[in-house]
Write an enzyme that holds these catalytic residues in place. Sequence first.
Site, PDB file in Angstrom:
ATOM      1  N   HIS A 175       0.882  -1.356   0.082  1.00 11.75           N
ATOM      2  CA  HIS A 175      -0.281  -0.074   0.204  1.00 11.75           C
ATOM      3  C   HIS A 175       0.868   1.558   0.424  1.00 11.75           C
ATOM      4  O   HIS A 175       0.071   2.305   0.222  1.00 11.75           O
ATOM      5  CB  HIS A 175      -1.276  -0.265   1.252  1.00 11.75           C
ATOM      6  CG  HIS A 175      -2.081   0.459   1.438  1.00 11.75           C
ATOM      7  ND1 HIS A 175      -2.027   1.542   2.025  1.00 11.75           N
ATOM      8  CD2 HIS A 175      -2.907   1.151   0.226  1.00 11.75           C
ATOM      9  CE1 HIS A 175      -3.319   2.069   1.845  1.00 11.75           C
ATOM     10  NE2 HIS A 175      -4.072   2.136   0.578  1.00 11.75           N
ATOM     11  N   LYS A 177       3.405   4.520  -0.708  1.00  5.90           N
ATOM     12  CA  LYS A 177       2.823   5.541  -1.782  1.00  5.90           C
ATOM     13  C   LYS A 177       4.050   6.236  -2.089  1.00  5.90           C
ATOM     14  O   LYS A 177       4.341   7.245  -1.027  1.00  5.90           O
ATOM     15  CB  LYS A 177       2.199   6.312  -2.144  1.00  5.90           C
ATOM     16  CG  LYS A 177       0.733   4.919  -2.169  1.00  5.90           C
ATOM     17  CD  LYS A 177      -0.394   5.964  -1.254  1.00  5.90           C
ATOM     18  CE  LYS A 177      -1.651   5.497  -0.873  1.00  5.90           C
ATOM     19  NZ  LYS A 177      -1.630   3.772  -0.490  1.00  5.90           N
ATOM     20  N   ASP A 182      16.212  11.896  -8.411  1.00  7.40           N
ATOM     21  CA  ASP A 182      17.378  12.352  -8.240  1.00  7.40           C
ATOM     22  C   ASP A 182      17.641  12.180  -6.703  1.00  7.40           C
ATOM     23  O   ASP A 182      19.064  12.233  -6.795  1.00  7.40           O
ATOM     24  CB  ASP A 182      17.383  13.365  -8.837  1.00  7.40           C
ATOM     25  CG  ASP A 182      17.521  13.665 -10.184  1.00  7.40           C
ATOM     26  OD1 ASP A 182      17.927  12.404 -10.485  1.00  7.40           O
ATOM     27  OD2 ASP A 182      17.070  15.021 -10.785  1.00  7.40           O
ATOM     28  N   HIS A 435      -9.659  10.496   2.269  1.00 10.60           N
ATOM     29  CA  HIS A 435      -8.028   9.384   1.833  1.00 10.60           C
ATOM     30  C   HIS A 435      -6.944   9.756   2.328  1.00 10.60           C
ATOM     31  O   HIS A 435      -6.245   8.842   2.362  1.00 10.60           O
ATOM     32  CB  HIS A 435      -8.658   9.254  -0.191  1.00 10.60           C
ATOM     33  CG  HIS A 435      -8.160   7.750  -0.051  1.00 10.60           C
ATOM     34  ND1 HIS A 435      -6.266   8.005  -0.243  1.00 10.60           N
ATOM     35  CD2 HIS A 435      -7.798   6.519  -0.806  1.00 10.60           C
ATOM     36  CE1 HIS A 435      -5.814   6.944  -0.941  1.00 10.60           C
ATOM     37  NE2 HIS A 435      -6.812   6.349  -0.837  1.00 10.60           N
ATOM     38  N   LYS A 437      -4.563  10.067   5.591  1.00  9.86           N
ATOM     39  CA  LYS A 437      -4.433   9.189   6.964  1.00  9.86           C
ATOM     40  C   LYS A 437      -3.125  10.189   7.490  1.00  9.86           C
ATOM     41  O   LYS A 437      -2.196  10.440   7.480  1.00  9.86           O
ATOM     42  CB  LYS A 437      -3.428   7.978   6.068  1.00  9.86           C
ATOM     43  CG  LYS A 437      -4.500   7.303   5.286  1.00  9.86           C
ATOM     44  CD  LYS A 437      -3.773   8.039   3.846  1.00  9.86           C
ATOM     45  CE  LYS A 437      -4.553   6.691   2.705  1.00  9.86           C
ATOM     46  NZ  LYS A 437      -5.722   6.327   2.715  1.00  9.86           N
ATOM     47  N   ASP A 442      -0.334  16.026  20.744  1.00 11.98           N
ATOM     48  CA  ASP A 442      -0.425  16.794  21.249  1.00 11.98           C
ATOM     49  C   ASP A 442       0.202  18.019  20.488  1.00 11.98           C
ATOM     50  O   ASP A 442       1.330  19.389  21.595  1.00 11.98           O
ATOM     51  CB  ASP A 442       0.592  16.445  22.446  1.00 11.98           C
ATOM     52  CG  ASP A 442      -0.263  15.506  23.701  1.00 11.98           C
ATOM     53  OD1 ASP A 442      -0.759  15.184  23.878  1.00 11.98           O
ATOM     54  OD2 ASP A 442       1.118  14.795  23.673  1.00 11.98           O
TER      55      ASP A 442
END
Length: 539
Positions: A175, A177, A182, A435, A437, A442
């Site tokens: 999952h 991404k 470079d 979508h 996450k 704190d």
Amino acid sequence: MSRAKRWKTVLPAALGLAAAGFALMRANRLPRRDVPSEPPARHRGEPPLARAASERAARNPGQSGVHLLTDGVDAFAARLLLARAAERTLDLQYYIWHGDRTGTLLLEAAFEAAQRGVRVRLLLDDNGIAGLDRVLSALNDHPNIEVRLFNPFRIRYPKAIGFAVDFGRLNRRMHNKSFTVDGAVTIVGGRNIGDEYFGAGDGALFADMDVLAIGPVARDVETDFQRYWDCQSAYPAQQILPRVGARQLAKLRSRASIVERDPSARRYVERLRSLPLVREFVAGELDFEWTEVELISDDPAKTLADLDHERLLAGKLDGAIGDPHRELAIVSGYFVPGEQGAQQLCALARDGVQVTVLTNGYSATDVALVHAGYAPWRKVLLEAGVRLFETAAQVRDAPSKKQRREGNRLGIGSRLRASGSGSFAALRSGASTIHAKTFTADRERVFIGSFNFDPRSLKLNTELGFIIHSPLIAGQVADAFETIVPDAAYAVTLGPDDALTWSCGTGSERTVQRNEPGMGSLDHLLVGVASHLSIGWLL
């Protein structure tokens, strides 16, 4: 019918089914992994992007620079502009890559980079590339491009057959991404490659979120990519995909040209012309927050076997986030806490920590079963003092069926979509679907990455993300729960009769309803039945 005659009838059918099952198992068996020697990246001096990153990092020793990409169109433009600026390497790692407008343009940019002599590596989860086999095979034939498929299916179509004969292996996916140029500039976050992930052009904070980063953490991402690239679940495309002719590359270039001229892609193309990101970055003018940034990721062996908690991203996240003392805010498009997660959040709330969760409501989710895994825990969380917010789809702004058909026609892939991008995914550009996450603790540190608060992210899929130790960024995200979220999502509360209520807005604009937004009688029935099934570990 006598027993003997019955056996004469049943036995051949049973043997035929067994033979067919055995043949499918053999057809889906992976070959022995054969990895060719990899040519080193070409070194022609320090590329402008790497040089600019090095110069800025030198002024901030031990720290990494981060720049948030909250606007969907900007997030796409940043990737395409960076790919066009690459001079040495382009390392791309994704769970889903669609053959639509944005997916086509980015594949064309990768091909153009290879034509310039850039070493291009694409590491793609094989469950999320529907319709791209021929194009990826053609790209893989280029001397400067190598494609590897993570945890691949041997039966190419329909792939669902593979689940039927090898579910235990194929149910575990990559999952992660990341988009690294470079070895010096990287983009990590929640977005896959596809139109629905780049369609939120209004800058909505929680539609999705990526981080553009430079400094030590960019090198960490490059190292982590290499770890996944070398792992035994990453198969060279030539071992899995059918060989094709050069005409497929011509088709890719033709499609990219059509997409770039299409009126519906105009805002992407115009943003490419107007976004000064690369120019400002090279000139040292792009704003970065310089701070301590940690990369955390799962061991790729997670897709082969269950691992100890400390080897999982979840275990590392526990250590990095620590025990919040005042606030914990969670943004998760797929929020399925399960018994363990619910107990942890309830314990924090009872200890005086303000725990707030923003997730998709039923009408905004693209996977209805996820709602069935989440809904049973709402009362438990609310009774402990956890604050819950749910988005609802604004269907009036969604693209029409004709627009969605046209969008697919202009791409090079299939209308078949991978998991996590179902019937509501195409509405993301016009709905309040989230979508992202993101976790903040704190107002001091924030996690941004691919990890959802659900059993799949915890146990089955590999994940990746950043822990950013920045009160500025963590505070901005936390503040949104007091300013933006109440007007953009429903607050879920318990009424006097212990029934759930949904309210949105503030002051005289506040609306309250006792029926769950977007759910009809049949929806309630289906979700109710699904919530009693033992499928939570799959969600």
